[in-house]
Write a protein that holds these residues in place. Structure first.
Motif, short mmCIF file in Angstrom:
data_model
loop_
_atom_site.label_atom_id
_atom_site.label_comp_id
_atom_site.label_asym_id
_atom_site.label_seq_id
_atom_site.Cartn_x
_atom_site.Cartn_y
_atom_site.Cartn_z
N ALA A 50 -2.62 8.32 -6.55
CA ALA A 50 -1.34 8.94 -6.19
C ALA A 50 -0.83 9.76 -7.38
CB ALA A 50 -0.33 7.86 -5.81
N CYS A 51 -0.94 9.17 -8.56
CA CYS A 51 -0.45 9.87 -9.75
C CYS A 51 -1.30 11.10 -10.05
CB CYS A 51 -0.44 8.92 -10.94
SG CYS A 51 0.84 7.66 -10.82
N VAL A 86 -2.93 12.59 -5.09
CA VAL A 86 -3.33 12.33 -3.70
C VAL A 86 -2.11 11.82 -2.94
CG1 VAL A 86 -4.78 10.96 -2.16
CG2 VAL A 86 -5.70 11.79 -4.34
N PHE A 87 -1.79 12.47 -1.85
CA PHE A 87 -0.66 12.03 -1.03
C PHE A 87 -1.15 11.78 0.38
CE2 PHE A 87 2.65 12.72 2.07
CZ PHE A 87 3.73 12.04 1.54
N LEU A 88 -0.78 10.63 0.93
CA LEU A 88 -1.15 10.33 2.30
C LEU A 88 0.11 10.21 3.15
CD1 LEU A 88 -2.96 9.41 4.63
CD2 LEU A 88 -3.07 7.14 3.59
N GLY A 89 0.25 11.11 4.11
CA GLY A 89 1.33 11.00 5.08
C GLY A 89 0.82 10.09 6.18
N LEU A 90 1.45 8.93 6.32
CA LEU A 90 0.88 7.91 7.20
C LEU A 90 1.11 8.18 8.69
CD1 LEU A 90 1.79 4.61 5.34
CD2 LEU A 90 -0.46 5.62 5.59
N GLU A 116 8.10 11.58 5.86
CA GLU A 116 6.81 11.66 5.15
C GLU A 116 6.64 13.03 4.51
OE1 GLU A 116 6.12 8.25 5.12
OE2 GLU A 116 4.01 8.86 5.19
N ALA A 136 -7.15 7.57 -0.05
CA ALA A 136 -6.00 7.06 -0.79
C ALA A 136 -6.32 5.78 -1.56
CB ALA A 136 -4.84 6.80 0.17
N GLN A 161 8.82 13.49 1.58
CA GLN A 161 8.22 12.84 0.41
C GLN A 161 7.15 13.72 -0.21
OE1 GLN A 161 7.14 8.73 0.89
NE2 GLN A 161 8.74 8.36 2.39
N LEU A 201 7.00 15.02 -4.04
CA LEU A 201 5.98 14.51 -4.96
C LEU A 201 4.97 15.58 -5.36
CD1 LEU A 201 5.44 10.94 -3.47
CD2 LEU A 201 6.99 11.65 -5.28
N THR A 236 -5.31 2.70 -6.34
CA THR A 236 -4.48 3.42 -5.38
C THR A 236 -3.38 4.23 -6.10
OG1 THR A 236 -4.77 1.50 -3.97
CG2 THR A 236 -3.17 3.14 -3.24
N GLU A 237 -2.66 3.55 -7.01
CA GLU A 237 -1.54 4.24 -7.65
C GLU A 237 -2.03 5.33 -8.61
OE1 GLU A 237 -2.04 0.95 -7.78
OE2 GLU A 237 -1.56 0.12 -9.75
N PHE A 270 0.83 -1.20 0.00
CA PHE A 270 0.00 0.00 0.00
C PHE A 270 0.87 1.25 0.00
CE2 PHE A 270 -2.00 3.39 2.59
CZ PHE A 270 -2.94 3.79 1.64
N TYR A 271 1.90 1.22 0.82
CA TYR A 271 2.79 2.38 0.92
C TYR A 271 3.38 2.71 -0.45
CZ TYR A 271 6.21 5.36 3.43
OH TYR A 271 6.96 6.40 3.92
N CYS A 272 3.84 1.67 -1.13
CA CYS A 272 4.42 1.89 -2.47
C CYS A 272 3.38 2.39 -3.45
CB CYS A 272 5.03 0.60 -3.00
SG CYS A 272 6.47 0.05 -2.09
N SER A 273 2.21 1.77 -3.46
CA SER A 273 1.23 2.20 -4.47
C SER A 273 0.69 3.58 -4.12
CB SER A 273 0.11 1.18 -4.68
OG SER A 273 -0.42 0.78 -3.46
N GLN A 274 0.64 3.93 -2.83
CA GLN A 274 0.24 5.28 -2.46
C GLN A 274 1.24 6.31 -2.98
OE1 GLN A 274 0.42 8.40 -0.67
NE2 GLN A 274 -1.57 8.43 -1.71
N ARG A 275 2.47 5.87 -3.20
CA ARG A 275 3.47 6.80 -3.74
C ARG A 275 3.53 6.75 -5.26
NH1 ARG A 275 2.53 8.40 0.81
NH2 ARG A 275 4.12 8.56 2.45
N GLY A 276 2.61 5.99 -5.85
CA GLY A 276 2.49 6.03 -7.31
C GLY A 276 3.03 4.82 -8.04
N LEU A 277 3.59 3.85 -7.31
CA LEU A 277 4.18 2.69 -7.97
C LEU A 277 3.10 1.65 -8.28
CD1 LEU A 277 7.38 2.21 -5.78
CD2 LEU A 277 7.16 3.38 -7.98
N SER A 278 3.23 1.01 -9.43
CA SER A 278 2.30 -0.06 -9.77
C SER A 278 2.59 -1.26 -8.87
CB SER A 278 2.49 -0.46 -11.23
OG SER A 278 3.75 -1.08 -11.38
#
Ligand SMILES: Nc1ncnc2c1ncn2[C@@H]1O[C@H](COP(=O)(O)OP(=O)(O)OP(=O)(O)O)[C@@H](O)[C@H]1O
Ligand SMILES: [Mg+2]
Lengths: 486, 259
Positions: free
Chosen positions: B79-80, B83-87, B158, B51, B161, B165, B75-76, A437-445
Motif C-alpha cells: 500500500a505504501c 498499490v490501492f485496492l478499491g474493494l 472507495e 494487494a 480514498q 492516497l 500488505t501495508e 486487511f482493509y486497514c493494512s491495504q490503506r497503509g496502516l501497520s
C-alpha cells in the motif's frame, strides 16, 4: 507519635523477623504483618482518629472476622487463596529521604511506558515518586487549587484530613452508602482503610474545575485500602477523576478500595476512573488484586450519578460501580471499557437499583480480551415495586483479540414493576480479518490497525470522559494492546 | 524502464484450491485496463493477490511493480509503495470516523515516502477538495468508516480514498456495481480525473457500460484463472452480445489438449 512507634516495636518483637519485609529500614512506620484488633487500633492511632471512628473500624473488623468464610467465590475469577494474615495493613507514606532522587533510579521499563504515553518529564518524575523538593513545588500547585475551591466552599482533601477538620460531615456520610458490613472486601476496607479523598460540594455550587486525584499524588499516598467519599448537596455538580493513565507500581498486591457517592436533589456527580495498576507479567506473575466497592446513592429527586471507567490494569479486577436510584426521576449511568491481556482476569459490571419513580439507567459496557485473559461483564438491573416507569437500557459488547481469550456476559434482571422497561443488548465479536486487511491495504501497520479498530469500539465510552482524559485513554489503549495480537 | 505492473505465470491458491492458474498480464504507466470474466473466474482473487491479502498463497510466478518484487512485501508495504485496492465489498469500521481513518492512512503512506505527516487542518483541506471532486456529502467524512453507508456511498468512498492516497496502481473491483446512473457518471468522472501518466488502473467490471465512461486501453477476459483473450474496448461490446460461453469452452478444450 512516640507511643505509636513503641507499639510498632512491641508488636514487631512479638512477631519476630520480617521474612519478606519490603521496607525494613523504616519498619517503625509500618504495622507488622497480619491483622488483628491491635493493628486496627495502631492504624487509627497513627492517624490520631477520634474515638467514634476507631469504634467504627473495630465494628467492621469484628464483622469481617465473622465473614471469613464469605469471601466471594461467585465471580469468574481464579486466583490462589489470599492469606490475609500474611499481609501488611499499614505503611506510612515514604519520606522524601527514601524516595528515588532522579529518574536514573527508576525502572527503565516504566519510563518507556511514560514515554509512549507522552507524559511530560516533570510529571513522570512525580509519578515515579521522586522526592517532592527535587521535582517541583507541588505544595504551591495544591495551594492555588485549594484557594480556588475554598472560594466557592468546595472541600477537597485527603480523608484523614477531613476526619479531623470536618468530623461532622464524615461521620454523617461515611458508611451511609456502603455500610461497614456490606461485603467481605468493603468490610475489610472499613476496618483498615488507609486514606483517600473527601469531597463536599455545597448547595447550588458547580465545582469550578475537575477534581483529580492526580493533583494529590504527592500530597498523600493513599495506599492499598483507599476510601473515598463524595457528597454533592442540592443542585450542585462535580466531576471527579480518579487515577491516571500512567501505570502505577505498588508493592502491595491486595487492593480493596471503597468509594461512596451521595447526590441530593438536582445534584450531579460524574466519576471517571482510569485504572492502570500493574497487571503482572506475560506469565501472570505479580500484579495487583483489585477488589473495589463503588456505589453511588441518588438520594434526591432529579439527581444523577454517572460512572465512567477505563480498566486496563490489575491481575484481578472485581468491581461493580453501582447506583441506588432512590430519588424520583434520578438517573444512573455506567460507561465502561475493561481490557484484559496476557493472563489478566476481570469480573466487572454494575448494579442499577431502581427505587424511585421515573428513574432511568444506562449501561454501556465494552470488554476487550486478548492473550489468554478472561473478561466478564456482570450486571444487575433491579426494579423495585414502587419504581413506576423505570427505564433501563443495557448494551454489552465484547471484542476478542485472538482465540485463547474469553468474554462472558452475565446480566441479571429483576423487575417488580409492570410499568418498567428493561432492555438488554449484547454482542461478541472478533476483530475481523476483513477489517485488518482493509486497514493494512490503506497503509496502516497491524498494530495501528488494531488500535484504530479497538479505539473505535470504545468510542461510546471514551466520549463520556473529560477531554484530556479521553486523549490519554486512547493512548493508553494503544500501549496496553501493543503486541497483544501476534 | 520496467513496466508499471508485470504479472508473469501467476498461480495462487485460496483455501487450498488453485484459483489463479498461470495468469500473465502487463500494464504500462498511464494505461487503464479492464478485466472482465464470469463469476468465480478469479477477478477478485487477482485483486487480493496483488494487494497481498493474507490467506492468498502464491505458489508460482511473479508480480513486479515498477520492477520491484511485490510478493516480497507485506500488505501495508505494498500500500505504501502505491498499490490501492478499491474493494468489491468495502468494510465497515464502527466508531472510527472516515476522516480519522484516512488521515492515519495518508500519513502512514507519507511517512513511508519520507514526506512530513499532515496535521488535521492540512489534511482536512485536501480531503474537502477530493470530496468535492466526487460530489461526496461532507457528513460522510465525519461518519464512521462505511457504517450505514448505502451501497453506492461505499463505492464512492472507495474512489474518494483513491483520490486522497494517490496510488501508483489502482485496482478497482466492481466499483460500478451498486451505483445509480448519476453516481456512475460522477464516480467515472472522478476516476477519469485520476488517470495520469504515472499511474495505471485495473478496472474489474461486469458491465460494458462503465467502459463507455472510462475508456480502457485494453480489455482482458479472465476465465478459470487465466487471461484467455485480450483486445481493445470493442471486446467488451462483443462480450455483452455473446457472453463468456465461447471462452469457457475454448478454455476447457485447451485444458484437455494440454493434459
Ligand atoms: N476462501 C476461499 N476458499 C475457497 N474458495 C474460495 C475462497 N475465496 C474464493 N474462493 C473461490 O475462488 C473462486 C474465484 O473467486 P473470485 O472472488 O476471485 O471470483 P470473481 O471472478 O471475483 O467473481 P465475481 O464476478 O462473482 O465477483 C470462486 O470459485 C470462489 O468460490
Ligand atoms: Mg469478484
Amino acid at each position: 507519635m512516640a507511643t505509636n512507634t513503641e507499639t510498632a516495636e512491641t508488636i514487631r518483637s512479638l512477631t519476630g523477623e520480617y521474612k519478606y519485609g519490603f521496607v525494613t529500614d523504616i519498619a517503625a512506620e509500618q504495622a507488622p504483618r497480619g491483622l488483628n484488633e491491635d493493628i486496627v487500633r495502631f492504624i487509627s492511632a497513627k492517624k490520631s482518629e477520634p474515638a467514634w471512628l476507631l469504634e467504627w473500624r473495630l465494628k467492621a473488623f469484628r464483622a469481617w472476622c465473622a465473614m471469613e468464610a464469605e469471601e466471594p467465590a461467585w465471580a469468574n475469577l481464579r486466583y490462589p487463596a489470599i492469606d490475609y494474615q500474611n499481609a501488611y495493613y499499614y505503611s506510612a507514606p515514604k519520606s522524601d529521604a527514601d524516595r528515588p532522587k532522579s529518574l536514573d533510579e527508576i525502572d527503565p521499563e516504566l519510563l518507556a511506558t511514560y514515554e509512549k504515553l507522552g507524559i511530560p518529564l516533570r510529571e513522570q518524575e512525580a509519578l515515579a515518586g521522586i522526592a517532592v523538593d527535587a521535582v517541583f513545588d507541588s505544595i504551591s500547585v495544591a495551594t492555588t487549587y485549594k484557594e480556588k475551591l475554598a472560594e466557592v466552599g468546595v472541600i477537597f482533601c485527603p480523608m484523614s484530613e477531613a476526619v479531623t477538620k470536618h468530623p461532622e460531615l464524615v461521620r454523617k456520610y461515611l458508611g451511609s452508602v456502603v455500610p461497614y458490613s456490606d461485603n467481605f472486601f468493603a468490610t475489610l476496607n472499613s476496618a483498615v482503610f488507609s486514606d483517600g479523598s473527601f469531597v463536599y460540594i455545597p448547595e447550588g455550587v458547580r465545582c469550578p474545575m475537575e477534581l483529580s486525584t492526580y493533583f494529590r499524588i504527592n500530597a498523600a499516598q493513599t495506599g492499598q485500602f483507599e476510601r473515598t467519599l463524595i457528597v454533592a448537596e442540592k443542585g450542585s455538580y462535580v466531576s471527579y477523576l480518579e487515577g491516571c493513565t500512567a501505570p502505577m507500581r505498588d508493592e502491595n498486591q491486595l487492593h480493596a478500595a471503597v468509594v461512596e457517592l451521595v447526590a441530593m436533589d438536582d445534584a450531579e456527580i460524574k466519576y471517571s476512573t482510569v485504572q492502570n495498576w500493574y497487571p503482572g507479567d506475560e506469565n501472570g506473575k505479580g500484579g495487583i488484586f483489585n477488589f473495589v466497592t463503588k456505589r453511588g446513592a441518588c438520594r434526591g429527586r432529579n439527581s444523577k450519578i454517572s460512572w465512567t471507567q477505563v480498566e486496563t490494569g490489575s491481575a484481578i479486577t472485581w468491581k461493580y460501580p453501582s447506583c441506588i436510584l432512590q430519588g424520583d426521576n434520578s438517573v444512573g449511568e455506567f460507561y465502561s471499557v475493561a481490557t484484559t491481556t496476557n493472563l489478566q482476569q476481570a469480573d466487572t459490571g454494575t448494579k442499577m437499583i431502581h427505587i424511585g419513580k421515573n428513574t432511568r439507567s444506562t449501561i454501556i459496557s465494552k470488554g476487550i480480551s486478548a492473550g489468554r485473559s478472561q473478561g466478564t461483564y456482570r450486571g444487575l438491573v433491579k426494579v423495585l415495586g414502587g419504581a413506576e416507569n423505570a427505564r433501563n437500557y443495557t448494551q454489552c459488547d465484547s471484542l476478542l483479540l485472538g482465540d485463547k481469550c474469553g468474554a462472558h456476559t452475565i446480566p441479571y434482571i429483576e423487575s417488580r414493576n409492570r410499568t418498567a422497561r428493561v432492555e438488554h443488548e449484547a454482542t461478541t465479536s472478533k476483530i475481523s480479518e476483513d477489517q485488518l486487511f482493509y486497514c493494512s491495504q490503506r497503509g496502516l501497520s497491524q498494530e495501528d490497525a488494531i488500535s484504530l479498530i479497538v479505539n473505535g469500539f470504545c468510542k461510546e465510552v471514551f466520549k463520556e470522559l473529560p477531554m484530556e482524559f479521553a486523549v490519554e485513554a486512547t493512548k493508553l489503549m494503544n500501549v496496553t494492546l501493543e503486541g497483544a495480537v501476534g | 524502464m520496467p513496466s508499471l505492473l508485470e504479472i508473469k505465470d501467476l498461480h495462487a491458491t485460496v483455501g487450498g484450491q488453485e484459483i489463479l492458474r498461470g495468469l500473465t498480464l502487463t500494464v504500462e504507466a498511464g494505461e487503464v485496463h479492464a478485466v472482465m470474466g464470469p463469476n468465480g473466474s478469479g477477478k477478485s482473487t487477482l485483486a487480493h493477490v496483488l494487494a497481498g491479502r493474507p490467506g492468498y498463497a502464491v505458489t508460482k510466478g511473479e508480480i513486479r511493480l515498477q520492477g520491484k518484487d511485490l510478493l516480497e512485501m507485506s500488505t501495508e508495504a505494498r500500500a505504501c509503495e502505491g498499490v490501492f485496492l478499491g474493494l468489491q465489498y468495502p468494510v465497515e469500521i464502527p466508531g472510527v470516523s472516515n476522516m480519522y481513518f484516512l488521515k492515519a492512512a495518508l500519513n502512514a503512506i507519507r511517512s513511508h515516502r519520507g514526506e512530513t505527516e499532515l496535521d488535521a487542518i492540512e489534511f482536512l483541506k485536501i480531503a474537502r477538495e477530493k470530496a468535492k471532486l466526487l460530489e461526496m456529502n461532507e457528513n460522510l467524512l465525519q461518519r464512521a468508516v462505511n457504517v450505514g453507508f448505502s451501497g453506492g456511498e461505499k463505492k464512492r468512498n472507495e474512489i474518494f480514498q483513491m483520490a486522497l492516497l494517490n496510488p501508483t496502481l489502482a485496482v478497482l473491483d466492481e466499483t460500478d456495481s451498486g451505483l445509480d446512473i448519476d453516481a456512475l457518471r460522477i464516480v467515472s468522472d472522478g476516476i477519469n480525473a485520476l488517470r495520469s501518466e504515472t499511474r495505471a488502473i485495473l478496472l474489474i467490471t461486469h458491465y460494458q457500460r462503465l467502459l463507455e465512461y472510462i475508456v480502457p486501453d485494453k480489455v482482458h477476459v479472465l476465465s478459470e484463472g487465466r487471461i484467455v483473450k485480450t483486445g481493445g474496448k470493442e471486446l467488451a461490446l462483443e462480450l455483452e452480445k455473446s457472453g463468456y460461453a465461447d471462452f469457457e469452452k475454448k478454455d476447457a478444450a485447451a485444458m484437455t489438449a494440454s493434459a
